[in-house]
Design a protein around this motif. Structure first.
Motif, PDB file in Angstrom:
ATOM      1  N   LEU A   1       0.865  -1.175   0.000  1.00  0.00           N
ATOM      2  CA  LEU A   1       0.000   0.000   0.000  1.00  0.00           C
ATOM      3  C   LEU A   1       0.907   1.232   0.000  1.00  0.00           C
ATOM      4  CD1 LEU A   1      -2.536  -1.298   2.649  1.00  0.00           C
ATOM      5  CD2 LEU A   1      -2.997  -0.987   0.206  1.00  0.00           C
ATOM      6  N   LEU A   2       1.332   1.644  -1.196  1.00  0.00           N
ATOM      7  CA  LEU A   2       2.341   2.685  -1.308  1.00  0.00           C
ATOM      8  C   LEU A   2       1.894   4.010  -0.716  1.00  0.00           C
ATOM      9  CD1 LEU A   2       3.577   2.010  -4.952  1.00  0.00           C
ATOM     10  CD2 LEU A   2       4.625   1.248  -2.806  1.00  0.00           C
ATOM     11  N   GLY A   3       0.599   4.283  -0.740  1.00  0.00           N
ATOM     12  CA  GLY A   3       0.118   5.551  -0.201  1.00  0.00           C
ATOM     13  C   GLY A   3       0.440   5.720   1.268  1.00  0.00           C
ATOM     14  N   GLU A   4       0.336   4.642   2.035  1.00  0.00           N
ATOM     15  CA  GLU A   4       0.612   4.714   3.479  1.00  0.00           C
ATOM     16  C   GLU A   4       1.928   4.030   3.857  1.00  0.00           C
ATOM     17  OE1 GLU A   4      -2.118   1.250   5.326  1.00  0.00           O
ATOM     18  OE2 GLU A   4      -3.205   2.674   4.054  1.00  0.00           O
ATOM     19  N   ASP A   5       2.514   3.298   2.909  1.00  0.00           N
ATOM     20  CA  ASP A   5       3.751   2.565   3.172  1.00  0.00           C
ATOM     21  C   ASP A   5       4.706   2.774   1.991  1.00  0.00           C
ATOM     22  OD1 ASP A   5       5.695   0.796   4.087  1.00  0.00           O
ATOM     23  OD2 ASP A   5       4.616  -0.994   3.386  1.00  0.00           O
ATOM     24  N   PRO A   6       5.182   4.014   1.788  1.00  0.00           N
ATOM     25  CA  PRO A   6       5.965   4.316   0.582  1.00  0.00           C
ATOM     26  C   PRO A   6       7.300   3.590   0.514  1.00  0.00           C
ATOM     27  CG  PRO A   6       6.014   6.172   2.104  1.00  0.00           C
ATOM     28  CD  PRO A   6       4.987   5.214   2.629  1.00  0.00           C
ATOM     29  N   GLN A   7       7.813   3.118   1.643  1.00  0.00           N
ATOM     30  CA  GLN A   7       9.093   2.407   1.639  1.00  0.00           C
ATOM     31  C   GLN A   7       8.924   0.897   1.527  1.00  0.00           C
ATOM     32  OE1 GLN A   7      10.930   4.118   5.249  1.00  0.00           O
ATOM     33  NE2 GLN A   7      12.301   5.233   3.882  1.00  0.00           N
ATOM     34  N   GLU A   8       7.693   0.440   1.332  1.00  0.00           N
ATOM     35  CA  GLU A   8       7.396  -0.993   1.138  1.00  0.00           C
ATOM     36  C   GLU A   8       7.907  -1.831   2.313  1.00  0.00           C
ATOM     37  OE1 GLU A   8       7.465  -1.241  -3.690  1.00  0.00           O
ATOM     38  OE2 GLU A   8       9.381  -0.860  -2.699  1.00  0.00           O
ATOM     39  N   LEU A   9       7.596  -1.365   3.509  1.00  0.00           N
ATOM     40  CA  LEU A   9       8.051  -2.039   4.721  1.00  0.00           C
ATOM     41  C   LEU A   9       7.196  -3.248   5.072  1.00  0.00           C
ATOM     42  CD1 LEU A   9       8.807   1.104   6.917  1.00  0.00           C
ATOM     43  CD2 LEU A   9      10.460  -0.362   5.737  1.00  0.00           C
ATOM     44  N   HIS A  10       5.936  -3.246   4.633  1.00  0.00           N
ATOM     45  CA  HIS A  10       5.032  -4.333   5.011  1.00  0.00           C
ATOM     46  C   HIS A  10       4.425  -4.980   3.773  1.00  0.00           C
ATOM     47  CE1 HIS A  10       2.044  -6.734   6.992  1.00  0.00           C
ATOM     48  NE2 HIS A  10       1.033  -6.039   6.489  1.00  0.00           N
ATOM     49  N   ASN A  11       4.619  -6.274   3.649  1.00  0.00           N
ATOM     50  CA  ASN A  11       3.973  -7.048   2.593  1.00  0.00           C
ATOM     51  C   ASN A  11       2.568  -7.403   3.065  1.00  0.00           C
ATOM     52  OD1 ASN A  11       3.182  -8.760   0.557  1.00  0.00           O
ATOM     53  ND2 ASN A  11       4.591 -10.419   1.120  1.00  0.00           N
ATOM     54  N   ALA A  12       1.578  -6.749   2.470  1.00  0.00           N
ATOM     55  CA  ALA A  12       0.188  -6.888   2.926  1.00  0.00           C
ATOM     56  C   ALA A  12      -0.584  -7.942   2.145  1.00  0.00           C
ATOM     57  CB  ALA A  12      -0.522  -5.536   2.812  1.00  0.00           C
ATOM     58  N   VAL A  13       0.101  -8.833   1.456  1.00  0.00           N
ATOM     59  CA  VAL A  13      -0.599  -9.769   0.572  1.00  0.00           C
ATOM     60  C   VAL A  13      -1.510 -10.726   1.339  1.00  0.00           C
ATOM     61  CG1 VAL A  13       1.170 -11.605   0.523  1.00  0.00           C
ATOM     62  CG2 VAL A  13      -0.242 -11.170  -1.509  1.00  0.00           C
ATOM     63  N   GLN A  14      -1.207 -10.991   2.603  1.00  0.00           N
ATOM     64  CA  GLN A  14      -2.049 -11.883   3.405  1.00  0.00           C
ATOM     65  C   GLN A  14      -3.015 -11.135   4.315  1.00  0.00           C
ATOM     66  OE1 GLN A  14      -2.175 -15.067   2.949  1.00  0.00           O
ATOM     67  NE2 GLN A  14      -0.399 -15.250   1.595  1.00  0.00           N
ATOM     68  N   ASP A  15      -2.938  -9.809   4.333  1.00  0.00           N
ATOM     69  CA  ASP A  15      -3.821  -9.045   5.213  1.00  0.00           C
ATOM     70  C   ASP A  15      -5.277  -9.212   4.780  1.00  0.00           C
ATOM     71  OD1 ASP A  15      -1.431  -8.261   6.255  1.00  0.00           O
ATOM     72  OD2 ASP A  15      -1.748  -6.109   5.990  1.00  0.00           O
ATOM     73  N   GLU A  16      -6.136  -9.501   5.729  1.00  0.00           N
ATOM     74  CA  GLU A  16      -7.537  -9.797   5.416  1.00  0.00           C
ATOM     75  C   GLU A  16      -8.221  -8.641   4.695  1.00  0.00           C
ATOM     76  OE1 GLU A  16     -11.634 -11.200   7.706  1.00  0.00           O
ATOM     77  OE2 GLU A  16      -9.708 -11.174   8.762  1.00  0.00           O
ATOM     78  N   ASP A  17      -7.937  -7.416   5.119  1.00  0.00           N
ATOM     79  CA  ASP A  17      -8.621  -6.271   4.529  1.00  0.00           C
ATOM     80  C   ASP A  17      -8.047  -5.873   3.166  1.00  0.00           C
ATOM     81  OD1 ASP A  17      -6.237  -5.387   5.544  1.00  0.00           O
ATOM     82  OD2 ASP A  17      -7.041  -3.575   6.482  1.00  0.00           O
ATOM     83  N   CYS A  18      -7.036  -6.597   2.683  1.00  0.00           N
ATOM     84  CA  CYS A  18      -6.448  -6.296   1.378  1.00  0.00           C
ATOM     85  C   CYS A  18      -6.776  -7.342   0.320  1.00  0.00           C
ATOM     86  CB  CYS A  18      -4.929  -6.184   1.503  1.00  0.00           C
ATOM     87  SG  CYS A  18      -4.369  -4.747   2.442  1.00  0.00           S
ATOM     88  N   GLN A  19      -7.530  -8.366   0.677  1.00  0.00           N
ATOM     89  CA  GLN A  19      -7.716  -9.476  -0.253  1.00  0.00           C
ATOM     90  C   GLN A  19      -8.449  -9.078  -1.532  1.00  0.00           C
ATOM     91  OE1 GLN A  19      -6.088 -12.497   0.157  1.00  0.00           O
ATOM     92  NE2 GLN A  19      -5.219 -11.049   1.635  1.00  0.00           N
ATOM     93  N   ASP A  20      -9.417  -8.189  -1.439  1.00  0.00           N
ATOM     94  CA  ASP A  20     -10.113  -7.738  -2.652  1.00  0.00           C
ATOM     95  C   ASP A  20      -9.153  -7.011  -3.592  1.00  0.00           C
ATOM     96  OD1 ASP A  20     -12.497  -8.815  -1.841  1.00  0.00           O
ATOM     97  OD2 ASP A  20     -13.340  -6.911  -1.117  1.00  0.00           O
ATOM     98  N   ARG A  21      -8.277  -6.198  -3.029  1.00  0.00           N
ATOM     99  CA  ARG A  21      -7.320  -5.453  -3.857  1.00  0.00           C
ATOM    100  C   ARG A  21      -6.279  -6.399  -4.466  1.00  0.00           C
ATOM    101  NH1 ARG A  21      -9.389  -2.079  -6.021  1.00  0.00           N
ATOM    102  NH2 ARG A  21      -7.414  -1.051  -6.532  1.00  0.00           N
ATOM    103  N   VAL A  22      -5.842  -7.381  -3.706  1.00  0.00           N
ATOM    104  CA  VAL A  22      -4.892  -8.356  -4.249  1.00  0.00           C
ATOM    105  C   VAL A  22      -5.525  -9.111  -5.408  1.00  0.00           C
ATOM    106  CG1 VAL A  22      -3.614 -10.483  -3.750  1.00  0.00           C
ATOM    107  CG2 VAL A  22      -3.607  -8.602  -2.085  1.00  0.00           C
TER     108      VAL A  22
END
Length: 490
Positions: free
Chosen positions: A430-451
């Motif tokens: 989520l580059l808007g809130e994590d511009p340095q790519e510190l967190h891989n959100a691919v398994q985050d429940e609230d990101c599954q639709d976007r993935v």
């Protein structure tokens, strides 16, 4: 009539990160001349190199094509460059005097690619240093103009005299000769000489192409002194990055990954920043002379880099990977004479790419854009009062074949989905809130639709590709990656 057209100056550097501009908020790097180009021009904050290494990035600049169009989807030397329409060729046909000074990285090395003249320095390229596998006509002794010039100043000099490999991103030392002999100064000296010998009855297209800040990290001592004692920020390390280095890869002078000793990394980063400031000052030197010739206000300027440099981000180095430090680049358009009606000082957030350079510069000069071009003119995003409603791409597909690290990615500048084609590994940032790519959100429940959304976008992008990465319904892991697509080998 042709002389009424603006001159066009394309300035490219090699391997400069997107964030290494003081006007973009970097806490250490000093770039006063680039800052001035951005302050009085337009800065494109979400500029990317879709295939972030030297050869495919330059193919996009020369042709205005996407990587699928120009066919170079990885790094492979010694594949002939044969394209129907190139940027310098279109300018030459339109009555421009065309010149390149510095790096081309095409094949054969002396291929003019549509320029009237090329004064060449590609830097150290492994493929043209091997005396046992190449024709004499391609050997560096024959093709490199800077080296021939340097040896006239310093008999016996070579590009390897400092003992630094051209891919040594974590090893640095100062330049050992007078500053005026540095390849960065040479590019500007030769570009100034072009101003003297150009045809004054024609507008010019000049590509001023620097090899630095690509390693070797060899800034003049005065520039290294600017950063050696600076408080250099630690590189970001994501929660997905390697946590140890059992093979001690970080101790290799040409490491592409690994945990580098802290003191060594700090010096290398200081030298990298120093090379950028050195380039910046030399650009300022050229701008002064351009003004002295009375051509500054009649010249449209575009500055960018062919790709970035990870420089320790996530314990990674160099380029070709999908992360911001590798794929995102600085990109500035300036129009000193206010010919184009740009909104000065504007910062554009739409995603732009190397393929957009050719249509942008042709548009600025009023030269027709060939139908073969896939990119678009970024001027429509910068025009005063028009940019907000300009139709533009909604995302960018990037990639790079590189063995087990072969990757594809899609981004709109706010989100990024990454797929490694040989392992099936996925990442989502989520580059808007994590511009340095510190967190891989691919398994985050609230990101599954976007993935799922971005995965479906990539599935469609790759559906017709010859490698077989997609059948239109799913991504297929383990297909053999190609560096060059078959249609340009014919």
């Amino acid at each position: 009539m042709s002389r009424k057209k603006p001159n066009v100056l394309l300035i490219t550097v090699d391997q400069m990160r997107y964030d290494c501009l003081s006007i973009a908020g970097h806490p250490v790097v000093e770039t006063p001349n680039l800052d001035e180009l951005a302050r009085t021009g337009v800065r494109y904050d979400r500029a990317y190199s879709a295939t972030p290494s030297c050869i495919p990035a330059r193919a996009a600049i020369f042709t205005g094509k996407s990587q699928a169009g120009h066919g170079r989807v990885g790094y492979q030397d010694r594949v002939p460059w044969n394209y129907d329409h190139t940027l310098p060729e279109e300018f030459a046909k339109a009555g421009y005097h065309t010149q390149c000074v510095g790096k081309m990285h095409v094949y054969p090395a002396r291929n003019l690619m549509g320029f009237h003249n090329v004064v060449l320095h590609d830097g150290y390229l492994h493929h043209n240093r091997n005396k046992h596998s190449i024709p004499v006509s391609e050997h560096y002794d024959e093709v490199d103009d800077y080296l021939q010039w340097l040896r006239r100043q310093e008999p016996g000099a070579d590009l390897t005299d400092l003992g630094l490999d051209c891919n040594a991103s974590a090893v640095a030392r100062p330049w050992h000769l007078p500053e005026k002999l540095h390849p960065t100064n040479w590019v500007v000296t030769e570009s100034i000489d072009f101003l003297r010998r150009r045809d004054p009855g024609k507008p010019f297209f000049l590509w001023m192409s620097f090899v630095r800040p690509h390693s070797p990290l060899d800034p003049p001592q005065a520039y290294l002194d600017m950063y050696e004692d600076a408080e250099i920020p630690h590189p970001p390390i994501g929660d997905w990055a390697m946590t140890n280095d059992p093979g001690l890869e970080g101790y290799s002078p040409t490491a592409s990954r690994g945990i580098v000793p802290k003191r060594r990394l700090k010096k290398a980063t200081a030298a990298y920043y120093a090379l950028i400031t050195h380039i910046d000052h030399q650009i300022g030197r050229f701008m002064q002379v351009l003004a002295e010739y009375g051509e500054l206000n009649d010249t449209v300027i575009l500055f960018t880099s062919d790709h970035g440099e990870l420089m320790g981000d996530h314990h990674l180095f160099r380029k070709s990977l999908p992360y911001e430090g590798s794929a995102r680049v600085p990109f500035i358009v300036n129009d000193p004479g206010n010919r184009l009606g740009l909104q000065r000082g504007k910062v554009v957030q739409e995603v732009v790419e190397m393929r957009d350079i050719m249509p942008t510069l042709l548009h600025a000069a009023g030269v027709p854009v060939p139908d073969s071009v896939d990119g678009d003119s970024v001027l429509k995003l910068a025009a005063r009062g028009e940019g907000q409603n300009a139709a533009w791409r909604t995302y960018l597909h990037g990639e790079h074949s590189q063995g087990n690290q072969s990757n594809h990615w899609v981004t709109d500048g706010k989100e990024k989905y990454v797929w490694f084609s040989q392992t099936g590994e996925e990442q989502f940032f989520l580059l808007g809130e994590d511009p340095q790519e510190l967190h891989n959100a691919v398994q985050d429940e609230d990101c599954q639709d976007r993935v799922r959304h971005w995965r479906s976008v990539l599935i469609k992008e790759l559906k017709e590709r010859e490698e077989g990465y997609s059948d239109g319904e799913r991504l297929i892991v383990g297909r053999k990656p190609l560096a060059v697509l078959s249609h340009i080998r014919a």
